[in-house]
Write an enzyme that holds these catalytic residues in place. Sequence first.
Site: not given
Ligand code: 3PG
Length: 402
Positions: A37, A207, A359, A382
């Site tokens: 990032r 999931k 992730g 997400g």
């Molecule tokens: C992430 O890592 O998914 C984003 O930076 C958003 O973070 P959050 O899920 O805590 O809102």
Amino acid sequence: MNKKTVDDLKDIRGKRVLVRCDFNVPLKDGVIQDYNRIDGAIPTIRTLLDGGARVILCSHLGKPKGEPVPEMSLAPVAPALSERLGTQVKFISDPEVTGEETRALAAGLKDGEVLLLENTRYRKEEEKYGKTEEAEGFAKELAALCDGIFVDDAFGTAHRAHCSNVGVTKYCGVNVVGYLMEKEIRFLGSAVEAPVRPFAAVLGGAKVSDKINVISNLLDKVDTLLVGGGMAYTFLKAQGHAIGKSLCEEDRLDYAKEMIAKAEEKGVRFLLPCDHVEGLEFSDGTERRVVEEIDDGWMGMDIGPKTVEAFRKALAGARTVVWNGPMGVFEFPHFAEGTLAVCSAVAALPDATTVIGGGDSVSAVKKLGFADRMTHISTGGGASLEFLEGKKLPGVEAADDK
Ligand code: 3PG
Ligand code: MG
């Protein structure tokens, strides 16, 4: 993409520009564990600095829930940025984020200087945009730090509508997206909207419920869908297979059946694991064996060798691959084989655009050493999932149209 970008900014010399990045990086004892990032944010910042802008960076980190939590300070990000930019990035430790000292520093910035603000989630208003009057105030305070020019380059946060990415756009006259945002949308968007075929998607992870809309949306687009990881067991159970004590979401069995039917109706080749590495307990050292049907009292923890072969064959010739979610418990070396094999099969595709989102699949690809052999590794977890679901991302929508 019909949004204005950094390239549409004119006359930024001497102007204070506020840039929202996603510096929500994994930290361990104050040490950054993954620079994806941070590296991703550099092109936009560099372009602004080269143009003579005075750059103010902001981001959230973790979930401090509206109060200063020292372990979630953005302080460690400043030296990483300084090193990459070749210029010193000032960090202001300010529990209020936009407090008096911060305002003075922002006002005093010179052309080509960079200031990094403290974690925007130190303020309880940050996540309340559109819900409270106070949030409106925080959005205004952030916007007031700059000269009405806002760049959103936080793709990883684009699925959130918070003060620092969406709220500020109401109070800045010029709102554009950065290069990282543009690149993410280009890769994920063209994979999904105009893929070179054959188009295969590989989905895994624990999931089904996390990927419900992704599965359904992708079934409208792909030629091949491969499902592994924990979520596969809900599908297998729906088909009448024994799954022992594997992960299963009972309330998603009907959905799983619907998706199997949808695949058939759409002519999508839909593959589930046909063999497994099962374990007795959820630990790396547990007893394990390869089976075609999970035994009572055991749990599926990786795809087996026949599945690896079937997945490899199904991927051969693919020209576009989107991968989200590991094939097994790859954190345990004894159950990492399947993820490793699929990783290497995807990496070895000669003519494919390969996009890794999410992730866990990103950490798998990195941990297993395949990162530089993929076309694009998304900085969004997400956000990339919601994008693959076909949803509009509020962080993107808030930018000015071209
Ligand atoms: C992430 O890592 O998914 C984003 O930076 C958003 O973070 P959050 O899920 O805590 O809102
Ligand atoms: Mg998240």
